[in-house]
Scaffold this motif. Structure first.
Motif, PDB file in Angstrom:
ATOM      1  N   LEU A 182       0.903  -1.118   0.045  1.00 43.83           N
ATOM      2  CA  LEU A 182      -0.081   0.054  -0.155  1.00 43.83           C
ATOM      3  C   LEU A 182       0.907   1.262   0.128  1.00 43.83           C
ATOM      4  O   LEU A 182       1.854   1.402   0.715  1.00 43.83           O
ATOM      5  N   ILE A 183       0.758   2.083  -0.825  1.00 41.99           N
ATOM      6  CA  ILE A 183       1.176   3.399  -1.067  1.00 41.99           C
ATOM      7  C   ILE A 183       0.564   4.502  -1.074  1.00 41.99           C
ATOM      8  O   ILE A 183      -0.489   4.794  -1.568  1.00 41.99           O
ATOM      9  N   HIS A 184       0.824   5.550  -0.081  1.00 39.86           N
ATOM     10  CA  HIS A 184       0.033   6.917  -0.206  1.00 39.86           C
ATOM     11  C   HIS A 184       1.066   8.123   0.425  1.00 39.86           C
ATOM     12  O   HIS A 184       2.255   7.725   0.799  1.00 39.86           O
ATOM     13  N   GLY A 185       0.535   9.331   0.292  1.00 43.52           N
ATOM     14  CA  GLY A 185       1.331  10.253   0.447  1.00 43.52           C
ATOM     15  C   GLY A 185       0.593  10.978   1.866  1.00 43.52           C
ATOM     16  O   GLY A 185       0.915  12.435   1.764  1.00 43.52           O
ATOM     17  N   GLY A 186      -0.020  10.315   2.497  1.00 46.49           N
ATOM     18  CA  GLY A 186      -0.736  11.067   3.806  1.00 46.49           C
ATOM     19  C   GLY A 186      -2.063  11.792   3.249  1.00 46.49           C
ATOM     20  O   GLY A 186      -2.196  11.876   1.898  1.00 46.49           O
ATOM     21  N   GLY A 187      -2.712  12.499   4.148  1.00 47.07           N
ATOM     22  CA  GLY A 187      -3.859  13.058   3.697  1.00 47.07           C
ATOM     23  C   GLY A 187      -3.708  14.208   2.526  1.00 47.07           C
ATOM     24  O   GLY A 187      -4.686  14.509   1.784  1.00 47.07           O
ATOM     25  N   TRP A 188      -2.671  14.788   2.621  1.00 42.24           N
ATOM     26  CA  TRP A 188      -2.326  15.753   1.703  1.00 42.24           C
ATOM     27  C   TRP A 188      -1.664  15.349   0.376  1.00 42.24           C
ATOM     28  O   TRP A 188      -1.282  16.180  -0.430  1.00 42.24           O
ATOM     29  N   GLY A 189      -1.279  14.033   0.432  1.00 40.77           N
ATOM     30  CA  GLY A 189      -0.562  13.590  -0.756  1.00 40.77           C
ATOM     31  C   GLY A 189       0.796  14.087  -1.074  1.00 40.77           C
ATOM     32  O   GLY A 189       0.871  14.429  -2.529  1.00 40.77           O
ATOM     33  N   ILE A 190       1.608  14.300   0.243  1.00 43.75           N
ATOM     34  CA  ILE A 190       2.581  14.938  -0.039  1.00 43.75           C
ATOM     35  C   ILE A 190       3.803  13.821   0.033  1.00 43.75           C
ATOM     36  O   ILE A 190       3.810  12.832   0.418  1.00 43.75           O
ATOM     37  N   GLY A 191       5.102  14.496  -0.478  1.00 43.89           N
ATOM     38  CA  GLY A 191       5.942  13.486  -0.097  1.00 43.89           C
ATOM     39  C   GLY A 191       6.893  12.994  -1.521  1.00 43.89           C
ATOM     40  O   GLY A 191       6.211  13.236  -2.662  1.00 43.89           O
ATOM     41  N   THR A 192       7.677  11.912  -1.280  1.00 48.15           N
ATOM     42  CA  THR A 192       8.252  11.373  -2.552  1.00 48.15           C
ATOM     43  C   THR A 192       7.501  10.038  -2.831  1.00 48.15           C
ATOM     44  O   THR A 192       8.290   9.051  -3.613  1.00 48.15           O
ATOM     45  N   TYR A 193       6.435   9.724  -2.397  1.00 45.74           N
ATOM     46  CA  TYR A 193       5.634   8.539  -2.832  1.00 45.74           C
ATOM     47  C   TYR A 193       5.630   8.154  -4.249  1.00 45.74           C
ATOM     48  O   TYR A 193       5.659   6.854  -4.554  1.00 45.74           O
ATOM     49  N   ALA A 194       5.372   9.303  -5.067  1.00 47.77           N
ATOM     50  CA  ALA A 194       5.084   8.958  -6.418  1.00 47.77           C
ATOM     51  C   ALA A 194       6.348   8.164  -7.156  1.00 47.77           C
ATOM     52  O   ALA A 194       6.049   7.365  -7.956  1.00 47.77           O
ATOM     53  N   ALA A 195       7.372   8.730  -6.706  1.00 51.06           N
ATOM     54  CA  ALA A 195       8.641   8.079  -7.455  1.00 51.06           C
ATOM     55  C   ALA A 195       8.617   6.662  -7.307  1.00 51.06           C
ATOM     56  O   ALA A 195       9.573   5.933  -7.949  1.00 51.06           O
ATOM     57  N   THR A 196       8.321   6.109  -5.959  1.00 48.99           N
ATOM     58  CA  THR A 196       8.630   4.652  -5.643  1.00 48.99           C
ATOM     59  C   THR A 196       7.506   3.956  -6.617  1.00 48.99           C
ATOM     60  O   THR A 196       7.807   2.580  -6.811  1.00 48.99           O
ATOM     61  N   ILE A 197       6.421   4.428  -7.234  1.00 46.43           N
ATOM     62  CA  ILE A 197       5.585   3.534  -7.857  1.00 46.43           C
ATOM     63  C   ILE A 197       6.086   3.069  -9.105  1.00 46.43           C
ATOM     64  O   ILE A 197       6.025   1.898  -9.426  1.00 46.43           O
ATOM     65  N   SER A 198       6.587   3.786 -10.046  1.00 43.92           N
ATOM     66  CA  SER A 198       7.156   3.272 -11.361  1.00 43.92           C
ATOM     67  C   SER A 198       8.441   2.287 -11.148  1.00 43.92           C
ATOM     68  O   SER A 198       8.502   1.158 -11.377  1.00 43.92           O
ATOM     69  N   LEU A 202       8.082  -1.783 -12.160  1.00 49.61           N
ATOM     70  CA  LEU A 202       9.093  -2.519 -12.921  1.00 49.61           C
ATOM     71  C   LEU A 202       9.404  -3.990 -12.263  1.00 49.61           C
ATOM     72  O   LEU A 202       9.838  -4.767 -13.227  1.00 49.61           O
ATOM     73  N   LEU A 203       9.385  -4.005 -10.927  1.00 49.53           N
ATOM     74  CA  LEU A 203       9.692  -5.348 -10.279  1.00 49.53           C
ATOM     75  C   LEU A 203       8.326  -6.218 -10.307  1.00 49.53           C
ATOM     76  O   LEU A 203       8.594  -7.281  -9.927  1.00 49.53           O
ATOM     77  N   GLY A 204       7.238  -5.827 -10.961  1.00 49.12           N
ATOM     78  CA  GLY A 204       6.312  -6.632 -10.884  1.00 49.12           C
ATOM     79  C   GLY A 204       5.436  -6.948  -9.401  1.00 49.12           C
ATOM     80  O   GLY A 204       4.781  -7.634  -9.307  1.00 49.12           O
ATOM     81  N   ARG A 205       5.542  -5.881  -8.642  1.00 49.92           N
ATOM     82  CA  ARG A 205       5.222  -5.864  -7.204  1.00 49.92           C
ATOM     83  C   ARG A 205       3.690  -5.513  -7.329  1.00 49.92           C
ATOM     84  O   ARG A 205       3.510  -4.483  -8.006  1.00 49.92           O
ATOM     85  N   GLY A 206       2.844  -6.183  -6.642  1.00 48.17           N
ATOM     86  CA  GLY A 206       1.538  -5.787  -6.533  1.00 48.17           C
ATOM     87  C   GLY A 206       1.071  -4.444  -5.691  1.00 48.17           C
ATOM     88  O   GLY A 206       1.557  -4.600  -4.493  1.00 48.17           O
ATOM     89  N   LEU A 207       0.590  -3.402  -6.323  1.00 46.69           N
ATOM     90  CA  LEU A 207       0.650  -2.089  -5.511  1.00 46.69           C
ATOM     91  C   LEU A 207      -0.901  -1.696  -5.307  1.00 46.69           C
ATOM     92  O   LEU A 207      -1.661  -1.627  -6.366  1.00 46.69           O
ATOM     93  N   ASP A 208      -1.040  -1.150  -4.306  1.00 50.38           N
ATOM     94  CA  ASP A 208      -2.636  -0.461  -4.115  1.00 50.38           C
ATOM     95  C   ASP A 208      -2.177   1.012  -3.841  1.00 50.38           C
ATOM     96  O   ASP A 208      -1.391   1.379  -2.947  1.00 50.38           O
ATOM     97  N   VAL A 209      -2.151   1.868  -4.762  1.00 49.20           N
ATOM     98  CA  VAL A 209      -1.973   3.188  -4.751  1.00 49.20           C
ATOM     99  C   VAL A 209      -2.906   4.089  -4.354  1.00 49.20           C
ATOM    100  O   VAL A 209      -4.283   4.150  -5.108  1.00 49.20           O
ATOM    101  N   ILE A 210      -2.881   4.980  -3.221  1.00 46.32           N
ATOM    102  CA  ILE A 210      -3.889   5.901  -2.743  1.00 46.32           C
ATOM    103  C   ILE A 210      -3.318   7.287  -3.590  1.00 46.32           C
ATOM    104  O   ILE A 210      -2.370   7.853  -2.947  1.00 46.32           O
ATOM    105  N   VAL A 211      -4.160   7.823  -4.649  1.00 50.87           N
ATOM    106  CA  VAL A 211      -3.645   8.659  -5.242  1.00 50.87           C
ATOM    107  C   VAL A 211      -4.457  10.197  -4.510  1.00 50.87           C
ATOM    108  O   VAL A 211      -5.482   9.996  -3.823  1.00 50.87           O
ATOM    109  N   TYR A 212      -3.789  11.095  -4.636  1.00 53.09           N
ATOM    110  CA  TYR A 212      -4.471  12.604  -4.019  1.00 53.09           C
ATOM    111  C   TYR A 212      -5.359  13.121  -5.304  1.00 53.09           C
ATOM    112  O   TYR A 212      -6.245  13.732  -4.854  1.00 53.09           O
ATOM    113  N   ASP A 213      -5.092  12.807  -6.726  1.00 56.49           N
ATOM    114  CA  ASP A 213      -5.981  13.308  -7.474  1.00 56.49           C
ATOM    115  C   ASP A 213      -5.947  12.396  -8.536  1.00 56.49           C
ATOM    116  O   ASP A 213      -5.026  11.691  -8.892  1.00 56.49           O
ATOM    117  N   PRO A 214      -7.190  12.208  -9.228  1.00 58.23           N
ATOM    118  CA  PRO A 214      -7.149  11.112 -10.278  1.00 58.23           C
ATOM    119  C   PRO A 214      -6.329  11.259 -11.441  1.00 58.23           C
ATOM    120  O   PRO A 214      -6.112  10.263 -12.188  1.00 58.23           O
TER     121      PRO A 214
END
Length: 368
Positions: A182-198, A202-214
């Motif tokens: 599970l990946i998120h940037g807190g209630g304000w969607g801040i921090g460096t979380y977005a860079a970890t997703i890609s 690439l490693l094929g990990r199953g991810l559940d991403v909480i986005v701040y904006d669609p």
């Protein structure tokens, strides 16, 4: 409300000072304890409240701006609507309210006024879900020593004393979980979380991403899932029955460039993701520490937001409950490390009490 009610003083400015209050509210309601959640923004001047969304957007877009805003935190007295504050104080006094659980220090000037007017002994507990002063408490260093500060993560003791959750359901054993992260940037969607997703995709990990904006939702790859809170929801609004609510969750799927939304109903959908995940990746906010302990989730920690989150990161790492993302990456993204952390979290959780049960449910008979 009546005199035995517990008033939970939260803030919508940070979900870290809102979601734990809602968990405690939900739990105490099931124990027959009357509670009411009050959100600080409801006593703000309307024009101040209306600026919050634009501030959140700016902080989300630029982490450096967010960190600067953190450093410039100051008391919110000038933002308060005096008539709203007075109505609230009068309502508490008329109902004989004496018990408070406080999730943000910005409430302290208002509580000082109530202490002077109440004419009775008050039970006010400052809920400290960080291992260091957050900005809301730091700006009131002259006030908070006069209150009962409940430090969940006492810096001098590497042993969390309590957790807050909506229930007391036991965490799932690591082997029974989905293995997703599970990946998120807190209630304000801040921090460096977005860079970890890609990187993890690439490693094929199953991810559940909480986005701040669609707009953050990528094309569906069959492995990565995207979720978010309903855009129109805000923490300081109440539902048709006059209640504060958990954020309604949505699943997003983008296929051939077309974004589709699938409402998930109540917040239990998000709690299901937490119960079943192998780890959580986020900045080390206090509410996420609480999630980690409540659900037995290994915490892979990103760059901290402010001094309090740096202390949180050091504390959780020292407890053996978390690891910095850079170190996890150096260790080849080890699942064995995550399983070891999960076992330590679940073992520690089994030795401590839910804060609501220990503090309020156990004492409730004296207020009936």
């Amino acid at each position: 409300m009546h005199s035995s009610s517990v008033i939970l003083l939260a803030s919508g400015n940070s979900l870290g000072a809102y979601i734990p209050a809602m968990h405690l509210h939900t739990y105490l309601q099931t124990k027959g304890i009357e509670t009411d959640v009050q959100v600080l923004e409801n006593v703000y001047q309307e024009e101040v409240r209306n600026k919050i969304r634009s501030t959140k957007k700016a902080f989300h877009a630029n982490f450096a701006v967010a960190r600067m805003g953190h450093k410039l935190a100051k008391p919110i007295d000038a933002a308060l609507d005096e008539e709203s504050v007075q109505r609230l104080l009068d309502a508490w006094k008329q109902a004989g309210i004496s018990r408070f659980a406080v999730f943000t220090g910005f409430w302290l000037p208002i509580l000082e006024r109530y202490k002077a007017a109440a004419g009775r002994l008050l039970d006010i507990r400052l809920i400290r879900l960080d291992a260091w002063d957050t900005p809301s408490f730091k700006v009131h260093k002259e006030l908070y020593p006069g209150y009962n500060n409940v430090w969940f993560y006492e810096p001098s003791q590497l042993s969390p004393g309590s957790y807050i959750a909506s229930d007391e359901v036991e965490p799932l054993p690591y082997g029974e979980r989905t293995g997703r992260i599970l990946i998120h940037g807190g209630g304000w969607g801040i921090g460096t979380y977005a860079a970890t997703i890609s990187e993890l995709r690439l490693l094929g990990r199953g991810l559940d991403v909480i986005v701040y904006d669609p707009s953050e939702v990528d094309e569906d790859d069959g492995i990565t899932r995207y979720f978010g809170t309903q855009i129109s929801w805000d923490p300081w609004s109440r539902d048709a029955l006059g209640r504060h609510t958990f954020p309604p969750m949505i699943r997003y799927v983008r296929t051939d460039g077309v974004l589709r939304e699938y409402p998930l109903g109540d917040y239990s959908a998000y709690m299901y993701l937490m119960r079943n995940c192998a780890a959580i990746i986020s900045k080390p906010g206090g509410a996420t520490l609480n999630d980690s302990l409540s659900f037995g989730i290994p915490f892979i920690m990103l760059e901290p937001f402010g001094d309090h989150e740096l202390h949180n990161s050091n504390y959780w790492e020292a407890c053996g409950f978390g690891i910095r993302f850079t170190e996890w990456k150096t260790g080849n993204y080890s699942d064995d490390l995550l399983e070891e952390m999960c076992k330590r979290l679940v073992e520690h959780r089994s030795k401590i009490n839910h804060f609501g049960r220990k503090t309020y449910a156990a004492e409730n008979s004296s207020y009936i």
